[in-house]
Design a protein around this motif. Structure first.
Motif, mmCIF file in Angstrom:
data_model
loop_
_atom_site.group_PDB
_atom_site.id
_atom_site.type_symbol
_atom_site.label_atom_id
_atom_site.label_comp_id
_atom_site.label_asym_id
_atom_site.label_seq_id
_atom_site.Cartn_x
_atom_site.Cartn_y
_atom_site.Cartn_z
ATOM 1 N N LYS A 6 -12.966 -2.931 -0.101
ATOM 2 C CA LYS A 6 -11.892 -3.096 -1.088
ATOM 3 C C LYS A 6 -12.042 -2.054 -2.195
ATOM 4 O O LYS A 6 -11.055 -1.493 -2.669
ATOM 5 C CB LYS A 6 -11.956 -4.524 -1.659
ATOM 6 C CG LYS A 6 -10.922 -4.839 -2.708
ATOM 7 C CD LYS A 6 -9.549 -4.989 -2.112
ATOM 8 C CE LYS A 6 -8.498 -5.255 -3.168
ATOM 9 N NZ LYS A 6 -7.155 -5.053 -2.651
ATOM 10 N N GLU A 7 -13.276 -1.807 -2.574
ATOM 11 C CA GLU A 7 -13.537 -0.855 -3.646
ATOM 12 C C GLU A 7 -13.331 0.597 -3.189
ATOM 13 O O GLU A 7 -12.867 1.439 -3.956
ATOM 14 C CB GLU A 7 -14.974 -1.033 -4.137
ATOM 15 C CG GLU A 7 -15.143 -0.680 -5.594
ATOM 16 C CD GLU A 7 -16.506 -1.087 -6.080
ATOM 17 O OE1 GLU A 7 -16.610 -2.173 -6.650
ATOM 18 O OE2 GLU A 7 -17.474 -0.324 -5.882
ATOM 19 N N ALA A 8 -13.681 0.839 -1.924
ATOM 20 C CA ALA A 8 -13.608 2.226 -1.433
ATOM 21 C C ALA A 8 -12.233 2.587 -0.879
ATOM 22 O O ALA A 8 -11.742 3.680 -1.116
ATOM 23 C CB ALA A 8 -14.665 2.445 -0.355
ATOM 24 N N TRP A 9 -11.646 1.675 -0.105
ATOM 25 C CA TRP A 9 -10.403 2.020 0.613
ATOM 26 C C TRP A 9 -9.211 1.164 0.192
ATOM 27 O O TRP A 9 -8.094 1.402 0.641
ATOM 28 C CB TRP A 9 -10.614 1.878 2.124
ATOM 29 C CG TRP A 9 -11.723 2.730 2.653
ATOM 30 C CD1 TRP A 9 -11.965 4.034 2.326
ATOM 31 C CD2 TRP A 9 -12.742 2.354 3.584
ATOM 32 N NE1 TRP A 9 -13.069 4.489 3.011
ATOM 33 C CE2 TRP A 9 -13.565 3.481 3.789
ATOM 34 C CE3 TRP A 9 -13.042 1.196 4.282
ATOM 35 C CZ2 TRP A 9 -14.663 3.475 4.645
ATOM 36 C CZ3 TRP A 9 -14.127 1.179 5.136
ATOM 37 C CH2 TRP A 9 -14.927 2.309 5.304
ATOM 38 N N GLY A 10 -9.464 0.117 -0.581
ATOM 39 C CA GLY A 10 -8.352 -0.694 -1.087
ATOM 40 C C GLY A 10 -8.029 -1.943 -0.293
ATOM 41 O O GLY A 10 -7.181 -2.724 -0.676
ATOM 42 N N HIS A 11 -8.711 -2.138 0.857
ATOM 43 C CA HIS A 11 -8.443 -3.336 1.665
ATOM 44 C C HIS A 11 -9.763 -3.990 2.064
ATOM 45 O O HIS A 11 -10.713 -3.298 2.381
ATOM 46 C CB HIS A 11 -7.661 -2.978 2.927
ATOM 47 C CG HIS A 11 -6.313 -2.400 2.623
ATOM 48 N ND1 HIS A 11 -5.253 -3.175 2.228
ATOM 49 C CD2 HIS A 11 -5.862 -1.122 2.624
ATOM 50 C CE1 HIS A 11 -4.205 -2.407 2.002
ATOM 51 N NE2 HIS A 11 -4.551 -1.148 2.225
ATOM 52 N N GLN A 63 -3.928 6.797 -3.426
ATOM 53 C CA GLN A 63 -3.428 5.566 -2.805
ATOM 54 C C GLN A 63 -3.248 4.530 -3.903
ATOM 55 O O GLN A 63 -4.169 4.314 -4.698
ATOM 56 C CB GLN A 63 -4.405 5.073 -1.743
ATOM 57 C CG GLN A 63 -3.962 3.779 -1.081
ATOM 58 C CD GLN A 63 -4.738 3.498 0.185
ATOM 59 O OE1 GLN A 63 -4.410 3.970 1.265
ATOM 60 N NE2 GLN A 63 -5.782 2.731 0.039
ATOM 61 N N THR A 79 0.853 -1.188 0.000
ATOM 62 C CA THR A 79 0.000 0.000 0.000
ATOM 63 C C THR A 79 0.889 1.239 0.000
ATOM 64 O O THR A 79 1.747 1.378 0.876
ATOM 65 C CB THR A 79 -0.911 0.012 1.245
ATOM 66 O OG1 THR A 79 -1.622 -1.212 1.277
ATOM 67 C CG2 THR A 79 -1.886 1.165 1.223
ATOM 68 N N MET A 125 -7.940 9.401 -2.234
ATOM 69 C CA MET A 125 -8.243 9.422 -0.800
ATOM 70 C C MET A 125 -8.747 10.788 -0.340
ATOM 71 O O MET A 125 -9.673 10.885 0.452
ATOM 72 C CB MET A 125 -6.999 9.046 0.021
ATOM 73 C CG MET A 125 -6.409 7.695 -0.350
ATOM 74 S SD MET A 125 -7.603 6.362 -0.264
ATOM 75 C CE MET A 125 -7.689 6.038 1.467
ATOM 76 N N ASP A 164 -3.986 -0.914 -8.259
ATOM 77 C CA ASP A 164 -5.272 -0.214 -8.078
ATOM 78 C C ASP A 164 -4.996 1.190 -7.564
ATOM 79 O O ASP A 164 -4.231 1.358 -6.609
ATOM 80 C CB ASP A 164 -6.149 -0.954 -7.068
ATOM 81 C CG ASP A 164 -6.579 -2.310 -7.596
ATOM 82 O OD1 ASP A 164 -7.038 -2.380 -8.729
ATOM 83 O OD2 ASP A 164 -6.414 -3.307 -6.862
ATOM 84 N N ILE A 166 -2.349 0.579 -4.667
ATOM 85 C CA ILE A 166 -2.246 -0.725 -4.000
ATOM 86 C C ILE A 166 -1.895 -1.815 -5.011
ATOM 87 O O ILE A 166 -2.537 -1.934 -6.062
ATOM 88 C CB ILE A 166 -3.558 -1.069 -3.256
ATOM 89 C CG1 ILE A 166 -3.753 -0.075 -2.108
ATOM 90 C CG2 ILE A 166 -3.527 -2.498 -2.718
ATOM 91 C CD1 ILE A 166 -4.997 -0.271 -1.315
ATOM 92 N N TYR A 179 -6.549 4.633 -5.974
ATOM 93 C CA TYR A 179 -7.698 5.192 -5.244
ATOM 94 C C TYR A 179 -7.442 6.665 -4.958
ATOM 95 O O TYR A 179 -6.306 7.047 -4.693
ATOM 96 C CB TYR A 179 -7.872 4.477 -3.896
ATOM 97 C CG TYR A 179 -8.149 3.010 -3.998
ATOM 98 C CD1 TYR A 179 -7.115 2.100 -4.167
ATOM 99 C CD2 TYR A 179 -9.444 2.512 -3.918
ATOM 100 C CE1 TYR A 179 -7.358 0.753 -4.270
ATOM 101 C CE2 TYR A 179 -9.694 1.158 -4.018
ATOM 102 C CZ TYR A 179 -8.649 0.275 -4.188
ATOM 103 O OH TYR A 179 -8.892 -1.055 -4.295
#
Lengths: 289, 261
Positions: free
Chosen positions: B189-194, A250, A161, A240, A236, A252, A238
Motif C-alpha cells: 500500500k505504501e509502495a504501490w498504492g494497493h 499515481q 487509481t 512511479m 495519496d 489514488i 505516488y
C-alpha cells in the motif's frame, strides 16, 4: 429417473461448469457498487451471514465439515482459475479471453468472493452462538479475515487509481484511469523538481519528486518518493517512474484505507497469538466450524 | 574481509559442522555425551553462519536481505536452527540430517550461481518493511519445510505418531506466513498504492496460505485421517515452492511487480 438420482452429484457439476464459465466472461465494473450501494451490500452480506448461521443451527443444512470443505474448494478453484487466466498467454488457443481481461473483475470472481464471505460469516455466527469455550482466538482470527475480505472488496468499489505524467514546472488538475478516462482532481499538481540518486554504475538507487499541491485555500510543497507517498485532501500521491525531465505520478483515492488497515491489524494480532499458542484439535462437540 | 568471494570457505565449515552433527545424531547408542556433542557441533555451524551474515552486513553496509542469494542465507540459518530445536524438543534424530542436506543444497546454489549476488536493487525494496517481511517469510518457510520433512517421514512409515509435530510446525509456520503476507500488504500500500494486486506471486502466496489453512482445518475435523493430512502438507509445500521459485519460470512475471527476484 434412477439415472438422475444415482448421478445427482455429477449432474450438478455438469450444470455448474457452464454457469461458472459463463459468469467468468461477464465483466463487472466495481465502481457500479460505489457508495452508498457498497454500504447496503455490506450490511446485506452481514445479514445473510447471520441468517445462514442461525438457520444452519436449527435445520443443520450444512455441517461444519461441509462448510469448511466448500469454502476451501471454492478458494482453491478461484486461485487456480485466476492463475490460469493470469498465465493465459502461455496457452496457444483462442479459448481464453483477450489480454486485457481481468479475472478479478469477472462476475464469477465476485460471486465466489461473496459466497466465501457469507459462508465465513455463517461459521462465525454458528460458533458465536453454539460453542461456549475455546472461542476467543478462533473468533478473533476468523473475524479478522471476514473484515479483511469484506472491507477489501467493498473498499475496491470506492477506490480510484489514476496516473499522470508531468514534466518539470508543468501543472495539471487531471489524471487518467486505467481505461483512459480523464478525472478531475480537487487540487492542482505542479512538478517542481526531481532528485535522482544513482550508484557508481549509473543505476537508480532512489528517486524523489517535489510537488506543489494547491487548492483554493492553501498551497503546499511536498516530496514524494518510492515508499514515501504524500497525502493531500484524501488522495495519496505516488511516484512511479522518474527521469531527469519528468515523472509519472499515481494518484489514488481510497476512503476505506484505514478500515482495511484496521482489519489487517486484527488478523496480524490473531496470527501472533497463534504463533505462541499453536492450534489445538478441538473436542468432538466443539467441531462446528 | 567477509564477502561472497569467501563464502565457499564458510560454507565448507558450516557443512562440515551440520553434516557431522547429523551423522553423529544417527548413531544407535545415544549417550548424554554424544547428545551434547551433536548439539554443540550444530550450534558451532549456526554461529559460523551468523558470523558470515554479520560480516556480510558490514561489507554491504546493510542487512543481506535483498537478493535471492542473500535470502537463501537466512533460509539456511532458520532451517539449521529449527532442525536443532526439533532435535532437542522431540528427539527426531533424522531431522538434523534432512535439514543439513537442505541447507547444504541451498549453500551450493549460492556458490554455483554467483550471478545472483550482483543484482541491481530496485528503489521499492529500500523500505523499513522489507526486513520484517523477508525474515518472517524465511522463518515461516523453514517451519513449513520441517513440517514437509516430517510429513514425508510419516507417509513413508505410515504412522500417525508424527502428526502432532506436523501440527506444531505447520501452525507456527502458517502464523508467521500470515504475518509476513499481511506486512507485505501494508508495505505494498505504501509502495504501490494497493494492498493486494493479484500479482502472480501474490496469487501463489494466497494458494499456499489456503493449502496450509486447509491442512489445519482438516486436522481439526478429521484428526484420524492422517494420510490425507500428510498429503495436504506435501501439496502445500509444492505450492510454497511455486510461490518462492516457480513463478519466476513463467514469462508473466516480467510484467509483475515482484520481478526483482
Amino acid at each position: 429417473m434412477s439415472f438422475v438420482k444415482n448421478n445427482k452429484r455429477y449432474l450438478y457439476i455438469c450444470l455448474a461448469l457452464p454457469i461458472a464459465l459463463g459468469l467468468s466472461y461477464i465483466e463487472i465494473d466495481p465502481h457500479t457498487f460505489g457508495f452508498p450501494f457498497n454500504l447496503v451490500l455490506c450490511l446485506l452480506c452481514v445479514y445473510v451471514s447471520v441468517l445462514a448461521g442461525r438457520l444452519s443451527e436449527h435445520f443443520l443444512f450444512f455441517s461444519g465439515r461441509k462448510v469448511v470443505g466448500i469454502a476451501f474448494i471454492t478458494i482453491v478453484i478461484l486461485m487456480v482459475l485466476h492463475w490460469l487466466f493470469y498465465h493465459r498467454r502461455l496457452f496457444f488457443c483462442s479459448f481464453f479471453p483477450s489480454v486485457s481481461y481481468d479475472f478479478s473483475k469477472s462476475a464469477l470472481f465476485v460471486c465466489l468472493w461473496m459466497l466465501f464471505i457469507i459462508i465465513l460469516g455463517a461459521v462465525i455466527v454458528r460458533r458465536l452462538t453454539l460453542v461456549k469455550q475455546n472461542n476467543k482466538w478462533f473468533l478473533w482470527n476468523h473475524m479478522g479475515l471476514y473484515l479483511v475480505l469484506l472491507t477489501g472488496f467493498m473498499g475496491s468499489t470506492d477506490t480510484y487509481t489514476m496516473q499522470t505524467i508531468l514534466a518539470k514546472e508543468q501543472e495539471t488538475n487531471f489524471a487518467f484511469t486505467e481505461l483512459g478516462e480523464a478525472m478531475k482532481l480537487p487540487f492542482h499538481l505542479i512538478l517542481k523538481d526531481i532528485q535522482i540518486q544513482r550508484d557508481h554504475t549509473g543505476l537508480t538507487i532512489q528517486y524523489k519528486a517535489m510537488v506543489s499541491l494547491k487548492d483554493v485555500q492553501k498551497e503546499k510543497t511536498r516530496s514524494v518518493a518510492v515508499n514515501h507517498p504524500c497525502r493531500f485532501k484524501g488522495y495519496d500521491i505516488y511516484v512511479m517512474q522518474a527521469s531527469d525531465f519528468g515523472c509519472k505520478l499515481q494518484i489514488i483515492y481510497d476512503p476505506w484505507r484505514y478500515v482495511i488497515l484496521f482489519s489487517i491489524l486484527i488478523m496480524i494480532s490473531g496470527a501472533v497469538v497463534m504463533f505462541f499458542k499453536g492450534t489445538k484439535i478441538q473436542k468432538q462437540d466443539d467441531r462446528l466450524g | 574481509m567477509i564477502g561472497w568471494d569467501s563464502f565457499y570457505v564458510f560454507a565448507i565449515c558450516i557443512a562440515q559442522c551440520i553434516l557431522s552433527a547429523a551423522i553423529i545424531s544417527l548413531f544407535k547408542q545415544q549417550t548424554k555425551t554424544i547428545h551434547m556433542f551433536v548439539v554443540i557441533i550444530q550450534i558451532i555451524g549456526i554461529v559460523i553462519l551468523s558470523i558470515y551474515i554479520i560480516g556480510l552486513s558490514f561489507r554491504l553496509h546493510r542487512l543481506p536481505l535483498q537478493t535471492m542469494g542473500e535470502i537463501r542465507l537466512w533460509y539456511v540459518f532458520f532451517l539449521s536452527l529449527l532442525g536443532l530445536i526439533i532435535y532437542l524438543r522431540w528427539r527426531y534424530r533424522w531431522m538434523l540430517l534432512f535439514t543439513a542436506l537442505m541447507s547444504i543444497m541451498f549453500m551450493l546454489i549460492n556458490i554455483l550461481r554467483p550471478e545472483i549476488h550482483n543484482q541491481h536493487i530496485m528503489p521499492a525494496l529500500r523500505s523499513v518493511w522489507f526486513v520484517p517481511h523477508v525474515i518472517l517469510y524465511m522463518f515461516s518457510y523453514a517451519f513449513l519445510a520441517c513440517s514437509f520433512l516430517i510429513a514425508v517421514a510419516g507417509l513413508v512409515k505410515q504412522q500417525s505418531a508424527y502428526m502432532h509435530v506436523c501440527d506444531h510446525m505447520a501452525s507456527r509456520g502458517v502464523a508467521l506466513f500470515t504475518i509476513a503476507m499481511l506486512l507485505g500488504a501494508i508495505w505494498a500500500k505504501e509502495a504501490w498504492g494497493h494492498y493486494w494486486t493479484w500479482d502472480a506471486k501474490e496469487i501463489w502466496a494466497a494458494i499456499t496460505w489456503m493449502f496450509y489453512l486447509l491442512y489445519l482445518h482438516f486436522r481439526n475435523f478429521n484428526p484420524k485421517h492422517y494420510i490425507v493430512s500428510y498429503v495436504i502438507l506435501l501439496l502445500a509445500f509444492f505450492a510454497l515452492q511455486m510461490c518462492w521459485y516457480g513463478v519466476n519460470i513463467f514469462p508473466s512475471l516480467k510484467g509483475s511487480l515482484h520481478n526483482y527476484i
